[in-house]
Write a protein that holds these residues in place. Structure first.
Motif, PDB file in Angstrom:
ATOM      1  N   HIS A   1      67.312  39.839  57.555  1.00  0.00           N
ATOM      2  CA  HIS A   1      66.245  40.530  58.152  1.00  0.00           C
ATOM      3  C   HIS A   1      66.751  41.464  59.098  1.00  0.00           C
ATOM      4  O   HIS A   1      66.460  42.684  59.374  1.00  0.00           O
ATOM      5  CB  HIS A   1      65.428  39.334  58.855  1.00  0.00           C
ATOM      6  CG  HIS A   1      64.107  39.692  59.499  1.00  0.00           C
ATOM      7  ND1 HIS A   1      64.173  40.534  60.700  1.00  0.00           N
ATOM      8  CD2 HIS A   1      62.877  39.621  58.943  1.00  0.00           C
ATOM      9  CE1 HIS A   1      62.883  40.979  60.889  1.00  0.00           C
ATOM     10  NE2 HIS A   1      62.149  40.404  60.114  1.00  0.00           N
ATOM     11  N   ALA A   2      67.598  41.113  59.726  1.00  0.00           N
ATOM     12  CA  ALA A   2      68.454  42.038  60.822  1.00  0.00           C
ATOM     13  C   ALA A   2      69.215  43.224  60.308  1.00  0.00           C
ATOM     14  O   ALA A   2      68.842  44.436  60.708  1.00  0.00           O
ATOM     15  CB  ALA A   2      69.254  41.224  61.935  1.00  0.00           C
ATOM     16  N   GLU A   3      69.701  42.888  59.331  1.00  0.00           N
ATOM     17  CA  GLU A   3      70.572  43.899  58.607  1.00  0.00           C
ATOM     18  C   GLU A   3      69.513  45.079  57.990  1.00  0.00           C
ATOM     19  O   GLU A   3      69.999  46.199  58.091  1.00  0.00           O
ATOM     20  CB  GLU A   3      71.599  43.410  57.351  1.00  0.00           C
ATOM     21  CG  GLU A   3      72.628  42.640  57.811  1.00  0.00           C
ATOM     22  CD  GLU A   3      73.172  41.868  56.565  1.00  0.00           C
ATOM     23  OE1 GLU A   3      74.311  41.436  56.906  1.00  0.00           O
ATOM     24  OE2 GLU A   3      72.745  41.797  55.688  1.00  0.00           O
TER      25      GLU A   3
ATOM     26  N   ILE B   1      62.423  42.355  52.597  1.00  0.00           N
ATOM     27  CA  ILE B   1      61.278  43.283  52.777  1.00  0.00           C
ATOM     28  C   ILE B   1      60.483  43.079  54.125  1.00  0.00           C
ATOM     29  O   ILE B   1      60.279  43.874  54.583  1.00  0.00           O
ATOM     30  CB  ILE B   1      59.998  42.413  51.638  1.00  0.00           C
ATOM     31  CG1 ILE B   1      60.577  42.893  49.998  1.00  0.00           C
ATOM     32  CG2 ILE B   1      58.798  43.187  51.776  1.00  0.00           C
ATOM     33  CD1 ILE B   1      59.890  41.960  49.099  1.00  0.00           C
ATOM     34  N   LYS B   2      60.615  41.736  54.657  1.00  0.00           N
ATOM     35  CA  LYS B   2      60.109  41.499  55.941  1.00  0.00           C
ATOM     36  C   LYS B   2      60.823  42.429  56.990  1.00  0.00           C
ATOM     37  O   LYS B   2      60.338  42.747  58.060  1.00  0.00           O
ATOM     38  CB  LYS B   2      60.061  39.973  56.256  1.00  0.00           C
ATOM     39  CG  LYS B   2      58.887  39.477  55.285  1.00  0.00           C
ATOM     40  CD  LYS B   2      58.969  37.894  55.623  1.00  0.00           C
ATOM     41  CE  LYS B   2      57.957  37.066  54.702  1.00  0.00           C
ATOM     42  NZ  LYS B   2      58.025  35.710  55.031  1.00  0.00           N
TER      43      LYS B   2
ATOM     44  N   PRO C   1      56.151  45.985  49.014  1.00  0.00           N
ATOM     45  CA  PRO C   1      55.469  45.110  48.670  1.00  0.00           C
ATOM     46  C   PRO C   1      54.789  44.220  49.805  1.00  0.00           C
ATOM     47  O   PRO C   1      55.561  44.082  50.803  1.00  0.00           O
ATOM     48  CB  PRO C   1      56.166  44.334  47.498  1.00  0.00           C
ATOM     49  CG  PRO C   1      57.511  44.536  48.005  1.00  0.00           C
ATOM     50  CD  PRO C   1      57.940  46.058  48.457  1.00  0.00           C
ATOM     51  N   PHE C   2      53.667  43.835  49.674  1.00  0.00           N
ATOM     52  CA  PHE C   2      53.114  42.971  50.684  1.00  0.00           C
ATOM     53  C   PHE C   2      53.412  41.579  50.643  1.00  0.00           C
ATOM     54  O   PHE C   2      53.257  40.899  49.438  1.00  0.00           O
ATOM     55  CB  PHE C   2      51.542  43.179  50.473  1.00  0.00           C
ATOM     56  CG  PHE C   2      50.682  42.643  51.562  1.00  0.00           C
ATOM     57  CD1 PHE C   2      50.743  43.525  52.812  1.00  0.00           C
ATOM     58  CD2 PHE C   2      49.852  41.671  51.532  1.00  0.00           C
ATOM     59  CE1 PHE C   2      50.014  43.063  53.835  1.00  0.00           C
ATOM     60  CE2 PHE C   2      49.216  41.325  52.939  1.00  0.00           C
ATOM     61  CZ  PHE C   2      49.270  41.978  53.949  1.00  0.00           C
TER      62      PHE C   2
ATOM     63  N   LYS D   1      50.599  43.812  46.214  1.00  0.00           N
ATOM     64  CA  LYS D   1      51.135  42.589  46.342  1.00  0.00           C
ATOM     65  C   LYS D   1      52.540  42.297  45.709  1.00  0.00           C
ATOM     66  O   LYS D   1      52.642  43.111  44.695  1.00  0.00           O
ATOM     67  CB  LYS D   1      50.239  41.657  46.017  1.00  0.00           C
ATOM     68  CG  LYS D   1      49.043  41.101  46.822  1.00  0.00           C
ATOM     69  CD  LYS D   1      48.496  39.946  46.662  1.00  0.00           C
ATOM     70  CE  LYS D   1      47.608  39.519  47.512  1.00  0.00           C
ATOM     71  NZ  LYS D   1      47.132  38.171  47.188  1.00  0.00           N
ATOM     72  N   LEU D   2      53.419  41.660  46.187  1.00  0.00           N
ATOM     73  CA  LEU D   2      54.601  41.533  45.469  1.00  0.00           C
ATOM     74  C   LEU D   2      54.215  40.895  44.140  1.00  0.00           C
ATOM     75  O   LEU D   2      53.522  39.862  43.804  1.00  0.00           O
ATOM     76  CB  LEU D   2      55.297  40.205  46.095  1.00  0.00           C
ATOM     77  CG  LEU D   2      56.857  40.055  45.776  1.00  0.00           C
ATOM     78  CD1 LEU D   2      57.846  41.254  45.743  1.00  0.00           C
ATOM     79  CD2 LEU D   2      57.597  38.856  46.621  1.00  0.00           C
TER      80      LEU D   2
END
Length: 126
Positions: free
Chosen positions: A40-42, A88-89, A75-76, A118-119
């Motif tokens: 996530h951080a990367e 993604i997040k 994608p959601f 959507k994913l």
């Protein structure tokens, strides 16, 4: 959107966000899901770097337009467990932070968000 930030203001803001992402990368091992937290951080850091590189040569409105395009392409995945889809997040979080920083009109962000698929749907896998 109110008045546009200057290129220098955008670069400074992105630099600040990159530092926060870097700190998060360093503390990932202390979290319940270290691999997901690190990813996530990367991803956040990568988005800030990409937008910063573009901001060095493009006008602020072009950087914002590019960020909106990146956001629409994601994608959601809202509603999935916290540690799933950290790539993604992370990108989504970085772009939303950027939109807040530049003062993007919430209506524009909502329209871009609603354009996302959507994913797993055909548009998300293209």
């Amino acid at each position: 959107m109110k008045e546009l930030l200057t290129t220098e203001q955008i670069l400074q803001g992105l630099k600040h966000y990159r530092r926060i992402a870097r700190q998060d990368m360093l503390r990932a091992s202390e979290t319940p899901h270290p691999d997901a937290f690190l990813t996530h951080a990367e991803q956040r850091r990568a988005v800030y770097t990409e937008l910063g590189t573009l901001a060095e040569t493009a006008a602020p409105d072009e950087v914002i337009t590019h960020a909106i395009t990146l956001y629409k392409a994601l994608p959601f995945v809202t509603g999935t467990p916290e540690h799933e889809h950290p790539d993604i997040k992370g990108r989504e979080n970085a772009l939303e932070n950027f939109f807040l920083m530049v003062g993007l009109d919430p209506k524009v962000r909502r329209e871009a968000r609603s354009a996302r698929s959507k994913l797993g749907s055909p548009a998300a896998t293209e």
